[in-house]
Design a protein around this motif. Structure first.
Motif, mmCIF file in Angstrom:
data_model
loop_
_atom_site.group_PDB
_atom_site.id
_atom_site.type_symbol
_atom_site.label_atom_id
_atom_site.label_comp_id
_atom_site.label_asym_id
_atom_site.label_seq_id
_atom_site.Cartn_x
_atom_site.Cartn_y
_atom_site.Cartn_z
ATOM 1 N N THR A 44 1.071 -1.326 0.055
ATOM 2 C CA THR A 44 0.243 -0.121 -0.435
ATOM 3 C C THR A 44 1.194 1.290 -0.010
ATOM 4 N N LYS A 45 0.343 2.609 0.116
ATOM 5 C CA LYS A 45 0.807 3.337 -0.327
ATOM 6 C C LYS A 45 1.070 4.025 1.740
ATOM 7 N N SER A 46 1.979 4.417 2.078
ATOM 8 C CA SER A 46 2.559 4.836 3.270
ATOM 9 C C SER A 46 1.121 5.511 3.663
ATOM 10 N N ILE A 47 0.989 4.591 5.367
ATOM 11 C CA ILE A 47 0.047 4.487 6.162
ATOM 12 C C ILE A 47 0.595 5.820 7.513
ATOM 13 N N LEU A 68 10.104 12.694 -11.540
ATOM 14 C CA LEU A 68 10.228 12.799 -10.114
ATOM 15 C C LEU A 68 8.493 13.205 -9.353
ATOM 16 N N ASN A 69 9.399 12.815 -7.778
ATOM 17 C CA ASN A 69 7.934 12.895 -7.602
ATOM 18 C C ASN A 69 8.148 13.068 -6.136
ATOM 19 N N SER A 70 7.151 14.397 -5.909
ATOM 20 C CA SER A 70 6.937 14.886 -4.313
ATOM 21 C C SER A 70 5.488 14.493 -3.706
ATOM 22 N N ILE A 71 5.524 13.639 -3.247
ATOM 23 C CA ILE A 71 3.910 13.804 -3.132
ATOM 24 C C ILE A 71 3.959 14.166 -1.745
ATOM 25 N N GLY A 72 4.587 13.871 -0.835
ATOM 26 C CA GLY A 72 5.000 14.383 0.584
ATOM 27 C C GLY A 72 4.162 13.456 1.511
ATOM 28 N N LEU A 73 4.244 12.470 1.540
ATOM 29 C CA LEU A 73 3.102 11.194 2.427
ATOM 30 C C LEU A 73 1.763 11.635 1.705
ATOM 31 N N ALA A 74 0.784 11.690 1.339
ATOM 32 C CA ALA A 74 -0.644 12.104 1.539
ATOM 33 C C ALA A 74 -1.437 10.351 1.619
ATOM 34 N N ILE A 126 8.378 -0.811 6.491
ATOM 35 C CA ILE A 126 8.844 0.496 7.310
ATOM 36 C C ILE A 126 9.517 1.298 6.607
ATOM 37 N N ASN A 127 8.660 2.159 6.397
ATOM 38 C CA ASN A 127 9.038 3.560 5.146
ATOM 39 C C ASN A 127 10.425 4.143 5.649
ATOM 40 N N LEU A 128 11.527 4.165 6.440
ATOM 41 C CA LEU A 128 12.378 4.739 6.832
ATOM 42 C C LEU A 128 12.738 6.253 5.946
ATOM 43 N N SER A 129 12.280 5.640 5.223
ATOM 44 C CA SER A 129 13.168 6.377 3.488
ATOM 45 C C SER A 129 12.493 7.753 2.463
ATOM 46 N N CYS A 130 12.181 8.350 3.128
ATOM 47 C CA CYS A 130 11.166 8.698 2.360
ATOM 48 C C CYS A 130 11.005 10.402 2.418
ATOM 49 N N PRO A 131 11.569 11.072 0.922
ATOM 50 C CA PRO A 131 12.546 11.350 0.102
ATOM 51 C C PRO A 131 11.864 13.064 0.572
ATOM 52 N N ASN A 132 10.861 13.289 0.655
ATOM 53 C CA ASN A 132 10.202 14.633 0.224
ATOM 54 C C ASN A 132 9.256 15.187 1.881
ATOM 55 N N VAL A 133 10.225 14.424 2.622
ATOM 56 C CA VAL A 133 9.545 15.529 4.202
ATOM 57 C C VAL A 133 10.014 15.562 5.294
ATOM 58 N N ILE A 191 15.686 -0.034 -4.063
ATOM 59 C CA ILE A 191 15.829 1.472 -2.997
ATOM 60 C C ILE A 191 14.929 1.695 -3.077
ATOM 61 N N ASN A 192 14.488 2.720 -2.310
ATOM 62 C CA ASN A 192 13.494 3.761 -2.326
ATOM 63 C C ASN A 192 14.099 5.035 -3.743
ATOM 64 N N THR A 193 13.518 5.725 -3.997
ATOM 65 C CA THR A 193 13.507 6.940 -5.212
ATOM 66 C C THR A 193 15.155 7.679 -4.467
ATOM 67 N N LEU A 194 15.866 8.221 -6.043
ATOM 68 C CA LEU A 194 16.448 8.542 -5.604
ATOM 69 C C LEU A 194 16.511 10.431 -5.075
ATOM 70 N N GLY A 213 12.470 16.084 -5.416
ATOM 71 C CA GLY A 213 11.326 15.511 -5.202
ATOM 72 C C GLY A 213 12.277 13.280 -5.346
ATOM 73 N N GLY A 214 11.404 12.851 -5.424
ATOM 74 C CA GLY A 214 12.118 11.245 -5.569
ATOM 75 C C GLY A 214 12.068 10.499 -7.714
ATOM 76 N N PHE A 215 13.452 10.908 -7.084
ATOM 77 C CA PHE A 215 13.303 10.312 -8.763
ATOM 78 C C PHE A 215 13.203 8.289 -9.116
HETATM 79 O O1 RRO Z 1 5.299 10.422 -0.657
HETATM 80 C C1 RRO Z 1 6.003 10.741 -1.189
HETATM 81 O O2 RRO Z 1 6.725 11.361 -1.617
HETATM 82 C C2 RRO Z 1 7.517 9.516 -1.356
HETATM 83 C C3 RRO Z 1 7.057 8.803 -0.234
HETATM 84 BR BR1 RRO Z 1 6.456 8.164 0.991
HETATM 85 C C4 RRO Z 1 8.993 7.240 -0.186
HETATM 86 O O3 RRO Z 1 8.926 7.115 0.609
HETATM 87 N N1 RRO Z 1 9.445 7.420 -1.832
HETATM 88 C C5 RRO Z 1 8.901 8.839 -2.473
HETATM 89 O O4 RRO Z 1 9.988 8.630 -3.681
HETATM 90 N N2 RRO Z 1 7.876 9.640 -2.486
#
Ligand code: RRO
Length: 311
Positions: A44-47, A68-74, A126-133, A191-194, A213-215
């Motif tokens: 799932t998307k991170s909760i 690139l994404n910068s969702i910010g854990l929505a 366990i997401n210890l790797s979000c680049p956007n918050v 890996i998570n995004t760069l 953002g995350g590539f």
């Molecule tokens: O939500 C995001 O911006 C996001 C997350 Br939590 C993540 O783990 N990796 C990513 O590229 N974007």
């Protein structure tokens, strides 16, 4: 027909194909595009503890070789996830892995404890790797001592398999992997995004609302393969490979370097039915190569004589 099942430290999958967190919503968004029961599992998307609206726009942009994404854990937050999303996931007849994020150790503990009261969840990532918050995620995820501490604390709250997802935005992903395993992780994902950036030369502004953002995407694959290889040299728990996987051949590359399963991410945005197609194509590829059981090829990379790996 080749047997595609894989067993990862208490997490048994009918095949090694999972979907990557953040690219597959809560599963239901994809039910019109495929038979979800054909997948090894859905992540799932991170909760998070509370619902989150995420970052200001733009939150995604295409760049050469990927996006690139910068969702910010929505996300909907843990209570709405349990009430509105989990009932569907309980019915899909494949493994359900819930990705969890937070701003503090306590946040992770709270979400895992809450979800552990619910049926229908096979593992946590366990997401210890979000680049956007700014507050959490990557701040913890880059520091091996913090990775150890969070994993150890979360471990106390569940007997379900615990996957720790690692960031590539560090000098040594091996150090993070070792810290997670010492903290009690059963499985690692990488890996998570760069971290990346794109600039609009007309406005002279960053394209993403949060600047960086995350590539992800096809260009990430060779980097991800090297990172997964580094992780499997360092630890002995199963590893899930993620990064630029678009075909069954890509999956096989990750299995050969030592991943026990993989996640399909950005490819879902180009073809929402691709994950099921990759399962079918992997079956064909294994059959063509005379592979009886897909687990035979995990870690079977043939290193050139005399070659020495150093990172
Ligand atoms: O939500 C995001 O911006 C996001 C997350 Br939590 C993540 O783990 N990796 C990513 O590229 N974007």
């Amino acid at each position: 027909m080749a047997n595609l099942s894989v067993a990862l430290a208490g997490l048994n999958l009918k095949n090694p194909i999972l979907t990557a967190s953040g690219t597959f919503g809560y599963g239901q968004e994809y039910e019109d595009f495929m038979d979800l029961s054909r997948l090894g599992g859905v992540v799932t998307k991170s909760i998070t503890k509370e619902p989150r609206a995420g970052n200001p726009p733009f939150r995604v942009t295409e760049v050469p070789g990927g996006m690139l994404n910068s969702i910010g854990l929505a996300n909907v937050g843990m209570e709405a996830f349990v009430k509105e999303k989990l009932p569907f996931l309980r019915k899909i007849r494949t493994r359900v892995i819930v990705n969890i994020a937070g701003n503090s150790v306590n946040d992770y503990e709270t979400v895992v404890s809450r979800l552990d009261r619910e049926e229908g969840i096979d593992a946590y990532e366990i997401n210890l790797s979000c680049p956007n918050v700014k507050e959490g995620g990557l701040t913890f995820g880059k520091n091996p001592a913090e990775v150890f501490r969070i994993t150890q604390n979360v471990r106390l709250h569940t007997k379900r398999p615990l996957i720790v997802k690692l960031t590539p935005n560090v000098t040594s992903i091996g150090d993070l992997a070792q810290a997670a395993v010492e903290g009690g992780a059963d499985i690692l994902s990488a890996i998570n995004t760069l971290v990346g950036m794109a600039v609009d030369v007309k406005t002279r502004k960053p394209i993403l609302g949060k600047i960086t953002g995350g590539f992800s995407g096809p260009a990430l694959k060779s980097i991800a393969l090297a990172k997964v290889f580094e992780v499997v040299q360092r630890v002995s728990v199963p590893v899930i490979g993620i990064g630029g996987i678009f075909s069954a051949e890509d999956v096989m590359e990750f299995l050969l370097v030592g991943a026990s399963a993989v996640q399909i991410g950005t490819a879902n945005f180009i073809n929402p039915g691709i994950s099921e197609k990759i399962v079918r194509d992997l079956q064909t590829l294994c059959d063509e190569q005379g592979i009886k059981h897909v687990k035979e090829i995990i870690g079977k990379l043939e290193i050139h004589e005399g070659a020495v790996f150093s990172q």
